[in-house]
Motif scaffolding. Structure first.
Motif, PDB file in Angstrom:
ATOM      1  N   ALA A  32       0.827  -1.207   0.000  1.00 54.03           N
ATOM      2  CA  ALA A  32       0.000   0.000   0.000  1.00 54.03           C
ATOM      3  C   ALA A  32       0.861   1.257   0.000  1.00 54.03           C
ATOM      4  O   ALA A  32       0.567   2.228  -0.713  1.00 54.03           O
ATOM      5  N   ILE A  33       1.919   1.243   0.795  1.00 49.47           N
ATOM      6  CA  ILE A  33       2.808   2.409   0.838  1.00 49.47           C
ATOM      7  C   ILE A  33       3.512   2.607  -0.497  1.00 49.47           C
ATOM      8  O   ILE A  33       3.675   3.740  -0.972  1.00 49.47           O
ATOM      9  N   LYS A  34       3.886   1.523  -1.153  1.00 46.91           N
ATOM     10  CA  LYS A  34       4.504   1.636  -2.479  1.00 46.91           C
ATOM     11  C   LYS A  34       3.529   2.251  -3.475  1.00 46.91           C
ATOM     12  O   LYS A  34       3.905   3.114  -4.284  1.00 46.91           O
ATOM     13  N   SER A  35       2.262   1.830  -3.414  1.00 47.52           N
ATOM     14  CA  SER A  35       1.239   2.414  -4.280  1.00 47.52           C
ATOM     15  C   SER A  35       1.099   3.904  -4.030  1.00 47.52           C
ATOM     16  O   SER A  35       1.016   4.704  -4.965  1.00 47.52           O
ATOM     17  N   LEU A  36       1.097   4.284  -2.758  1.00 45.22           N
ATOM     18  CA  LEU A  36       0.987   5.696  -2.398  1.00 45.22           C
ATOM     19  C   LEU A  36       2.158   6.499  -2.948  1.00 45.22           C
ATOM     20  O   LEU A  36       1.982   7.598  -3.505  1.00 45.22           O
ATOM     21  N   GLN A  37       3.336   5.972  -2.811  1.00 47.05           N
ATOM     22  CA  GLN A  37       4.533   6.675  -3.254  1.00 47.05           C
ATOM     23  C   GLN A  37       4.562   6.880  -4.769  1.00 47.05           C
ATOM     24  O   GLN A  37       5.221   7.789  -5.270  1.00 47.05           O
ATOM     25  N   ASN A  38       3.849   6.028  -5.501  1.00 52.82           N
ATOM     26  CA  ASN A  38       3.845   6.130  -6.958  1.00 52.82           C
ATOM     27  C   ASN A  38       2.754   7.055  -7.496  1.00 52.82           C
ATOM     28  O   ASN A  38       2.634   7.222  -8.716  1.00 52.82           O
ATOM     29  N   LEU A  39       1.947   7.646  -6.621  1.00 52.93           N
ATOM     30  CA  LEU A  39       0.861   8.503  -7.082  1.00 52.93           C
ATOM     31  C   LEU A  39       1.383   9.792  -7.714  1.00 52.93           C
ATOM     32  O   LEU A  39       2.393  10.352  -7.287  1.00 52.93           O
ATOM     33  N   THR A  40       0.647  10.255  -8.710  1.00 58.95           N
ATOM     34  CA  THR A  40       0.869  11.576  -9.300  1.00 58.95           C
ATOM     35  C   THR A  40      -0.475  12.274  -9.427  1.00 58.95           C
ATOM     36  O   THR A  40      -1.382  11.719 -10.056  1.00 58.95           O
ATOM     37  N   PRO A  41      -0.655  13.449  -8.821  1.00 60.90           N
ATOM     38  CA  PRO A  41       0.318  14.168  -7.999  1.00 60.90           C
ATOM     39  C   PRO A  41       0.501  13.504  -6.639  1.00 60.90           C
ATOM     40  O   PRO A  41      -0.352  12.733  -6.190  1.00 60.90           O
ATOM     41  N   LYS A  42       1.588  13.816  -5.994  1.00 62.95           N
ATOM     42  CA  LYS A  42       1.894  13.267  -4.680  1.00 62.95           C
ATOM     43  C   LYS A  42       0.999  13.922  -3.635  1.00 62.95           C
ATOM     44  O   LYS A  42       0.847  15.140  -3.619  1.00 62.95           O
ATOM     45  N   PRO A  43       0.385  13.133  -2.744  1.00 66.58           N
ATOM     46  CA  PRO A  43      -0.408  13.748  -1.681  1.00 66.58           C
ATOM     47  C   PRO A  43       0.437  14.648  -0.785  1.00 66.58           C
ATOM     48  O   PRO A  43       1.662  14.478  -0.658  1.00 66.58           O
ATOM     49  N   ASP A  44      -0.230  15.588  -0.151  1.00 64.29           N
ATOM     50  CA  ASP A  44       0.451  16.500   0.771  1.00 64.29           C
ATOM     51  C   ASP A  44       0.689  15.864   2.127  1.00 64.29           C
ATOM     52  O   ASP A  44       1.545  16.329   2.895  1.00 64.29           O
ATOM     53  N   ALA A  45      -0.060  14.814   2.456  1.00 63.46           N
ATOM     54  CA  ALA A  45       0.087  14.153   3.748  1.00 63.46           C
ATOM     55  C   ALA A  45      -0.614  12.806   3.692  1.00 63.46           C
ATOM     56  O   ALA A  45      -1.473  12.558   2.839  1.00 63.46           O
ATOM     57  N   LEU A  46      -0.238  11.941   4.616  1.00 64.44           N
ATOM     58  CA  LEU A  46      -0.892  10.653   4.821  1.00 64.44           C
ATOM     59  C   LEU A  46      -1.468  10.628   6.230  1.00 64.44           C
ATOM     60  O   LEU A  46      -0.768  10.943   7.201  1.00 64.44           O
ATOM     61  N   VAL A  47      -2.743  10.266   6.332  1.00 62.73           N
ATOM     62  CA  VAL A  47      -3.408  10.084   7.628  1.00 62.73           C
ATOM     63  C   VAL A  47      -3.735   8.607   7.779  1.00 62.73           C
ATOM     64  O   VAL A  47      -4.330   8.000   6.877  1.00 62.73           O
ATOM     65  N   ILE A  48      -3.347   8.001   8.901  1.00 66.52           N
ATOM     66  CA  ILE A  48      -3.656   6.591   9.176  1.00 66.52           C
ATOM     67  C   ILE A  48      -4.526   6.540  10.424  1.00 66.52           C
ATOM     68  O   ILE A  48      -4.093   6.928  11.515  1.00 66.52           O
ATOM     69  N   THR A  49      -5.756   6.029  10.246  1.00 68.90           N
ATOM     70  CA  THR A  49      -6.742   6.108  11.327  1.00 68.90           C
ATOM     71  C   THR A  49      -6.783   4.835  12.175  1.00 68.90           C
ATOM     72  O   THR A  49      -7.813   4.199  12.330  1.00 68.90           O
ATOM     73  N   GLY A  50      -5.650   4.461  12.728  1.00 67.35           N
ATOM     74  CA  GLY A  50      -5.627   3.470  13.783  1.00 67.35           C
ATOM     75  C   GLY A  50      -5.419   2.031  13.365  1.00 67.35           C
ATOM     76  O   GLY A  50      -5.423   1.677  12.199  1.00 67.35           O
ATOM     77  N   ASP A  51      -5.237   1.195  14.398  1.00 64.17           N
ATOM     78  CA  ASP A  51      -4.844  -0.204  14.243  1.00 64.17           C
ATOM     79  C   ASP A  51      -3.617  -0.315  13.352  1.00 64.17           C
ATOM     80  O   ASP A  51      -3.549  -1.118  12.415  1.00 64.17           O
ATOM     81  N   ILE A  52      -2.647   0.505  13.686  1.00 63.71           N
ATOM     82  CA  ILE A  52      -1.355   0.441  13.022  1.00 63.71           C
ATOM     83  C   ILE A  52      -0.694  -0.895  13.387  1.00 63.71           C
ATOM     84  O   ILE A  52      -0.094  -1.553  12.552  1.00 63.71           O
TER      85      ILE A  52
END
Length: 278
Positions: A32-52
Motif C-alpha cells: 500500500a505504501i509503495k502504491s501511495l509513493q507512486n501517485l501523481t500528484p503526490k499527496p500533501d500528507a498521509l493520515v492513518i486512522t488506527g490499528d497500526i
C-alpha cells in the motif's frame, strides 16, 4: 489544491508472523505504501486512522517506524483499539502530534495546505469499543471554535452505524455526544475513520463520514442480524481527499493493486456513435 491520503488498519505483526494465521499484513502494508509513493500528484500528507499494530507490541511499532519512515510526506497517526495510547506515544513519538495535548489521549491539530486536520483518540484499554471522553470532547469543541478553516476529523471508531451488526456492537459509545459538539460547525467537511475494514460512506451529524478499507484483509459484507465475524481478501484500497476552493472536499477511492490499463477511449474504425451521424 490540497490532497490527503487516508489509510487505515495496517495490523502490523512482528516480522514473520501473519495476522489471524493467514493475513500477511506486513507485506500488504508495504504494498500500500509503495502504491501511495507512486501517485501523481503526490499527496500533501498521509493520515492513518488506527490499528497500526495488531497486538500493541513494541516489535510491531518498530516495523511501523521502518515502513512509515520511507514515506516522503508528513504522516499523521491516531490510535485504534488494537493499539495503545501510551505505548504508541512512546514508540512513535517522533511522528507529528503524538506527544498529545491530554494526559490519557492522543489528540492534536495540523494544518495541511488549505485543510485543517483534527486527530482524535478513541482507544479504551482492554476494550474493542471506542470512547472519546468528556475531556477530549471539550478539547474538540475549543478547537472547532478557534478556526473556520475547512476541517477533517480523524478517528478510528466510526461514529455512524454501518448495519454490520458485530462491528456496530464494538463502535463508538459516545457518538451522540460527538454529534452535539460537531453538528453546529459547518466547516467540518469529513470524518475519516477505520475499524470496519470496508469502504463505507455515511452521514453523521450533518457531515460526511468516509470509512476506508484496510490495507490488508477486509470484513465480510454481511448485513444480516446475526452474521458472524469473518474476513476475506477483497481488493485493498485507500481514500484520497481532494480539496480546492472550487470543489470543496471530494473523496476518491484508490486501489492498491495495479490493474490492466489505462486505455484510450477510441471507437472501432467505422463505428459512428449515436448523435454523431452528422
Amino acid at each position: 489544491m490540497t490532497l490527503i491520503a487516508h489509510m487505515t488498519d495496517l495490523h502490523l505483526r512482528p516480522r514473520g508472523l501473519p495476522c489471524y494465521r493467514v493475513s500477511d499484513t506486513n507485506m500488504l502494508a508495504e504494498r500500500a505504501i509503495k502504491s501511495l509513493q507512486n501517485l501523481t500528484p503526490k499527496p500533501d500528507a498521509l493520515v492513518i486512522t488506527g490499528d497500526i499494530t495488531d497486538r500493541n507490541d513494541p516489535r510491531e511499532y518498530a516495523l511501523a517506524r521502518s515502513i512509515l519512515s520511507r514515506v516522503d510526506m508528513p504522516v499523521y497517526l491516531v490510535p485504534g483499539n488494537h493499539d495503545g495510547t501510551d505505548v504508541m506515544r512512546r514508540e512513535l513519538g517522533s511522528f507529528p502530534g503524538l506527544s498529545g495535548s491530554l494526559e490519557d489521549k492522543i489528540c492534536y491539530t495540523a494544518d495541511i495546505g488549505d485543510i485543517r486536520l483534527i486527530a482524535l483518540d478513541t482507544h479504551i484499554p482492554g476494550d474493542p469499543r471506542g470512547r472519546l471522553g468528556q475531556a477530549q470532547l471539550d478539547w474538540l469543541d475549543s478547537r472547532l471554535r478557534e478556526s473556520a478553516k475547512t476541517t477533517l476529523i480523524a478517528l478510528h471508531h466510526p461514529p455512524a452505524l454501518s448495519g454490520i451488526r458485530h462491528m456496530d456492537d464494538i463502535g463508538l459509545v459516545d457518538a451522540d455526544a460527538l454529534a452535539e459538539v460537531v453538528s453546529p460547525h459547518r466547516h467540518v467537511a469529513r470524518f475519516l475513520c477505520g475499524h470496519l475494514h470496508r469502504p463505507i460512506i455515511a452521514s453523521f451529524a450533518g457531515k460526511v463520514m468516509t470509512l476506508a478499507p484496510s490495507t490488508g484483509h477486509q470484513v465480510v459484507l454481511d448485513l444480516t442480524e446475526d452474521g458472524p465475524a469473518m474476513f476475506n481478501f477483497e481488493p485493498a484500497a485507500y481514500f484520497l481527499h481532494y480539496h480546492s476552493p472550487k470543489t470543496g472536499v471530494v473523496s476518491h477511492m484508490a486501489y492498491v493493486e495495479a490493474y490492466p490499463g489505462p486505455y484510450h477511449f477510441f471507437a472501432d474504425e467505422g463505428v459512428v456513435w449515436p448523435g454523431d451521424e452528422t
